[in-house]
Motif scaffolding. Structure first.
Motif, PDB file in Angstrom:
ATOM      1  N   VAL A 100      32.932  44.662  30.053  1.00 42.91           N
ATOM      2  CA  VAL A 100      32.966  44.263  28.650  1.00 42.91           C
ATOM      3  C   VAL A 100      34.429  44.192  28.209  1.00 42.91           C
ATOM      4  CG1 VAL A 100      32.315  44.934  26.312  1.00 42.91           C
ATOM      5  CG2 VAL A 100      30.707  45.273  28.189  1.00 42.91           C
ATOM      6  N   ASN A 101      34.801  43.064  27.569  1.00 44.95           N
ATOM      7  CA  ASN A 101      36.198  42.883  27.178  1.00 44.95           C
ATOM      8  C   ASN A 101      36.477  43.208  25.709  1.00 44.95           C
ATOM      9  OD1 ASN A 101      35.165  40.712  25.770  1.00 44.95           O
ATOM     10  ND2 ASN A 101      36.110  39.157  27.053  1.00 44.95           N
ATOM     11  N   GLY A 102      35.455  43.574  24.946  1.00 45.73           N
ATOM     12  CA  GLY A 102      35.652  43.965  23.555  1.00 45.73           C
ATOM     13  C   GLY A 102      35.690  42.815  22.562  1.00 45.73           C
ATOM     14  N   PHE A 103      35.426  41.593  23.023  1.00 48.67           N
ATOM     15  CA  PHE A 103      35.477  40.412  22.153  1.00 48.67           C
ATOM     16  C   PHE A 103      34.550  40.555  20.943  1.00 48.67           C
ATOM     17  CE2 PHE A 103      34.013  36.169  20.905  1.00 48.67           C
ATOM     18  CZ  PHE A 103      35.214  35.504  20.711  1.00 48.67           C
ATOM     19  N   VAL A 104      33.272  40.811  21.206  1.00 53.79           N
ATOM     20  CA  VAL A 104      32.285  40.911  20.122  1.00 53.79           C
ATOM     21  C   VAL A 104      32.579  42.112  19.229  1.00 53.79           C
ATOM     22  CG1 VAL A 104      29.838  41.263  19.586  1.00 53.79           C
ATOM     23  CG2 VAL A 104      30.503  39.678  21.403  1.00 53.79           C
ATOM     24  N   GLU A 105      32.933  43.229  19.843  1.00 56.15           N
ATOM     25  CA  GLU A 105      33.210  44.439  19.068  1.00 56.15           C
ATOM     26  C   GLU A 105      34.376  44.235  18.106  1.00 56.15           C
ATOM     27  OE1 GLU A 105      32.809  44.279  22.344  1.00 56.15           O
ATOM     28  OE2 GLU A 105      31.081  45.546  22.763  1.00 56.15           O
ATOM     29  N   LEU A 106      35.439  43.571  18.573  1.00 56.12           N
ATOM     30  CA  LEU A 106      36.595  43.341  17.713  1.00 56.12           C
ATOM     31  C   LEU A 106      36.264  42.376  16.577  1.00 56.12           C
ATOM     32  CD1 LEU A 106      39.509  44.064  17.148  1.00 56.12           C
ATOM     33  CD2 LEU A 106      40.205  42.185  18.654  1.00 56.12           C
ATOM     34  N   ILE A 107      35.505  41.334  16.881  1.00 55.60           N
ATOM     35  CA  ILE A 107      35.093  40.402  15.822  1.00 55.60           C
ATOM     36  C   ILE A 107      34.288  41.147  14.766  1.00 55.60           C
ATOM     37  CG2 ILE A 107      33.544  38.470  15.321  1.00 55.60           C
ATOM     38  CD1 ILE A 107      34.552  37.141  17.839  1.00 55.60           C
ATOM     39  N   HIS A 108      33.329  41.965  15.206  1.00 57.97           N
ATOM     40  CA  HIS A 108      32.496  42.703  14.260  1.00 57.97           C
ATOM     41  C   HIS A 108      33.328  43.702  13.454  1.00 57.97           C
ATOM     42  CE1 HIS A 108      29.016  44.452  12.420  1.00 57.97           C
ATOM     43  NE2 HIS A 108      29.227  45.621  12.987  1.00 57.97           N
ATOM     44  N   LYS A 109      34.306  44.339  14.088  1.00 56.97           N
ATOM     45  CA  LYS A 109      35.154  45.300  13.392  1.00 56.97           C
ATOM     46  C   LYS A 109      36.029  44.621  12.331  1.00 56.97           C
ATOM     47  CE  LYS A 109      38.728  48.772  14.156  1.00 56.97           C
ATOM     48  NZ  LYS A 109      39.542  49.456  15.140  1.00 56.97           N
ATOM     49  N   LEU A 110      36.597  43.448  12.668  1.00 56.94           N
ATOM     50  CA  LEU A 110      37.501  42.766  11.746  1.00 56.94           C
ATOM     51  C   LEU A 110      36.777  41.897  10.718  1.00 56.94           C
ATOM     52  CD1 LEU A 110      40.355  41.804  14.235  1.00 56.94           C
ATOM     53  CD2 LEU A 110      40.289  43.711  12.597  1.00 56.94           C
ATOM     54  N   LEU A 111      35.545  41.518  11.016  1.00 58.41           N
ATOM     55  CA  LEU A 111      34.729  40.727  10.081  1.00 58.41           C
ATOM     56  C   LEU A 111      33.372  41.408   9.890  1.00 58.41           C
ATOM     57  CD1 LEU A 111      35.455  37.161  11.542  1.00 58.41           C
ATOM     58  CD2 LEU A 111      36.433  38.160   9.466  1.00 58.41           C
ATOM     59  N   PRO A 112      33.356  42.624   9.331  1.00 59.15           N
ATOM     60  CA  PRO A 112      32.123  43.412   9.284  1.00 59.15           C
ATOM     61  C   PRO A 112      31.015  42.816   8.412  1.00 59.15           C
ATOM     62  CG  PRO A 112      33.825  44.441   7.949  1.00 59.15           C
ATOM     63  CD  PRO A 112      34.481  43.311   8.695  1.00 59.15           C
ATOM     64  N   LYS A 113      31.344  41.897   7.537  1.00 58.77           N
ATOM     65  CA  LYS A 113      30.323  41.311   6.654  1.00 58.77           C
ATOM     66  C   LYS A 113      29.723  40.024   7.215  1.00 58.77           C
ATOM     67  CE  LYS A 113      32.193  43.443   2.573  1.00 58.77           C
ATOM     68  NZ  LYS A 113      32.728  43.338   1.257  1.00 58.77           N
ATOM     69  N   VAL A 114      30.218  39.572   8.371  1.00 55.54           N
ATOM     70  CA  VAL A 114      29.731  38.328   8.963  1.00 55.54           C
ATOM     71  C   VAL A 114      28.742  38.659  10.084  1.00 55.54           C
ATOM     72  CG1 VAL A 114      30.389  36.220  10.194  1.00 55.54           C
ATOM     73  CG2 VAL A 114      31.900  37.152   8.420  1.00 55.54           C
ATOM     74  N   PRO A 115      27.508  38.168   9.986  1.00 55.80           N
ATOM     75  CA  PRO A 115      26.540  38.402  11.062  1.00 55.80           C
ATOM     76  C   PRO A 115      27.025  37.757  12.359  1.00 55.80           C
ATOM     77  CG  PRO A 115      25.483  37.360   9.153  1.00 55.80           C
ATOM     78  CD  PRO A 115      26.953  37.368   8.898  1.00 55.80           C
ATOM     79  N   VAL A 116      26.781  38.455  13.478  1.00 56.74           N
ATOM     80  CA  VAL A 116      27.131  37.943  14.798  1.00 56.74           C
ATOM     81  C   VAL A 116      25.849  37.870  15.610  1.00 56.74           C
ATOM     82  CG1 VAL A 116      28.449  38.328  16.916  1.00 56.74           C
ATOM     83  CG2 VAL A 116      29.439  38.981  14.705  1.00 56.74           C
ATOM     84  N   SER A 117      25.581  36.694  16.180  1.00 55.52           N
ATOM     85  CA  SER A 117      24.426  36.517  17.050  1.00 55.52           C
ATOM     86  C   SER A 117      24.918  36.303  18.473  1.00 55.52           C
ATOM     87  CB  SER A 117      23.592  35.309  16.610  1.00 55.52           C
ATOM     88  OG  SER A 117      23.030  35.536  15.338  1.00 55.52           O
ATOM     89  N   MET A 118      24.378  37.099  19.396  1.00 52.78           N
ATOM     90  CA  MET A 118      24.740  36.983  20.805  1.00 52.78           C
ATOM     91  C   MET A 118      23.552  36.401  21.554  1.00 52.78           C
ATOM     92  SD  MET A 118      26.521  40.720  21.083  1.00 52.78           S
ATOM     93  CE  MET A 118      25.072  41.433  20.300  1.00 52.78           C
ATOM     94  N   VAL A 119      23.810  35.343  22.328  1.00 55.32           N
ATOM     95  CA  VAL A 119      22.744  34.636  23.036  1.00 55.32           C
ATOM     96  C   VAL A 119      22.777  35.025  24.506  1.00 55.32           C
ATOM     97  CG1 VAL A 119      21.741  32.379  23.565  1.00 55.32           C
ATOM     98  CG2 VAL A 119      23.019  32.711  21.423  1.00 55.32           C
ATOM     99  N   GLY A 120      21.677  35.615  24.971  1.00 55.81           N
ATOM    100  CA  GLY A 120      21.568  35.971  26.377  1.00 55.81           C
ATOM    101  C   GLY A 120      21.315  34.745  27.233  1.00 55.81           C
ATOM    102  N   LYS A 121      21.502  34.887  28.527  1.00 54.78           N
ATOM    103  CA  LYS A 121      21.320  33.756  29.449  1.00 54.78           C
ATOM    104  C   LYS A 121      19.897  33.211  29.427  1.00 54.78           C
ATOM    105  CE  LYS A 121      25.179  34.493  32.488  1.00 54.78           C
ATOM    106  NZ  LYS A 121      26.039  33.423  32.071  1.00 54.78           N
ATOM    107  N   GLU A 122      18.936  34.079  29.088  1.00 51.90           N
ATOM    108  CA  GLU A 122      17.537  33.640  29.032  1.00 51.90           C
ATOM    109  C   GLU A 122      17.165  33.040  27.682  1.00 51.90           C
ATOM    110  OE1 GLU A 122      17.711  37.291  26.866  1.00 51.90           O
ATOM    111  OE2 GLU A 122      18.613  36.752  28.780  1.00 51.90           O
ATOM    112  N   GLY A 123      18.111  33.015  26.729  1.00 48.32           N
ATOM    113  CA  GLY A 123      17.874  32.386  25.430  1.00 48.32           C
ATOM    114  C   GLY A 123      17.544  33.339  24.305  1.00 48.32           C
ATOM    115  N   THR A 124      17.402  34.629  24.583  1.00 44.65           N
ATOM    116  CA  THR A 124      17.133  35.592  23.518  1.00 44.65           C
ATOM    117  C   THR A 124      18.389  35.780  22.684  1.00 44.65           C
ATOM    118  OG1 THR A 124      15.524  36.746  24.903  1.00 44.65           O
ATOM    119  CG2 THR A 124      16.378  37.957  23.001  1.00 44.65           C
ATOM    120  N   ILE A 125      18.205  35.813  21.366  1.00 42.31           N
ATOM    121  CA  ILE A 125      19.322  36.009  20.450  1.00 42.31           C
ATOM    122  C   ILE A 125      19.267  37.430  19.916  1.00 42.31           C
ATOM    123  CG2 ILE A 125      20.409  35.282  18.288  1.00 42.31           C
ATOM    124  CD1 ILE A 125      19.216  32.523  18.715  1.00 42.31           C
ATOM    125  N   TYR A 126      20.375  38.157  20.085  1.00 40.62           N
ATOM    126  CA  TYR A 126      20.502  39.512  19.574  1.00 40.62           C
ATOM    127  C   TYR A 126      21.483  39.472  18.415  1.00 40.62           C
ATOM    128  CZ  TYR A 126      18.432  40.507  24.092  1.00 40.62           C
ATOM    129  OH  TYR A 126      17.593  40.525  25.186  1.00 40.62           O
TER     130      TYR A 126
END
Length: 144
Positions: A100-126
């Motif tokens: 893990v390179n911390g990309f998502v964590e840093l985005i969430h930390k610096l933009l805490p009010k913006v929802p982040v959706s992560m798409v898995g290889k099988e298409g599930t969105i978290y």
């Protein structure tokens, strides 16, 4: 484009990031926002990813989105700055893999009010939702 009404999709130079663009289009349609695609390549990136980037650019065009490419070694900070510049109200990324390179964590930390959706290889969105909002998992029906 109206600032503050944009879904931002962050892609790498990998061909399979097309699923992120398709998921971003679905989210943008559901939230009545425009769609932007951002790719931050390392400064050492050469011509080896040209075909993949052109494929992703065409996929973005097909999704009625503009794709911007930056060359910088700090992808998360560039993404945060770009998101602020365009007024992103939702961010779509891939799922972090090991290591893990911390990309998502840093985005969430610096933009805490913006929802982040992560798409898995099988298409599930978290979803990482802003504080106080209920987290959910959504299954995206991928179409080729």
């Amino acid at each position: 484009m109206k600032k503050g009404n944009t879904t931002l999709v962050c892609v790498t130079g990998q061909r399979d990031c097309d699923r992120l663009i398709r998921a971003g289009r679905k989210i943008a349609d559901e939230t009545s926002t425009s769609l932007q695609v951002l790719c931050v390549q390392p400064t050492s990136a050469g011509d080896e990813s040209c075909e993949e980037l052109e494929y992703l650019r065409q996929t973005a065009r097909d999704a009625q989105a503009e794709m911007t490419v930056y060359f910088n070694d700090d992808a998360a900070l560039i993404a945060v700055g770009f998101a602020k510049q365009i007024g992103a109200v939702h961010i779509v990324t891939g799922m972090p893999e090991a290591p893990v390179n911390g990309f998502v964590e840093l985005i969430h930390k610096l933009l805490p009010k913006v929802p982040v959706s992560m798409v898995g290889k099988e298409g599930t969105i978290y979803n990482i939702c802003p504080t106080g909002k209920k987290q959910q998992t959504v299954k995206l029906a991928m179409q080729n």
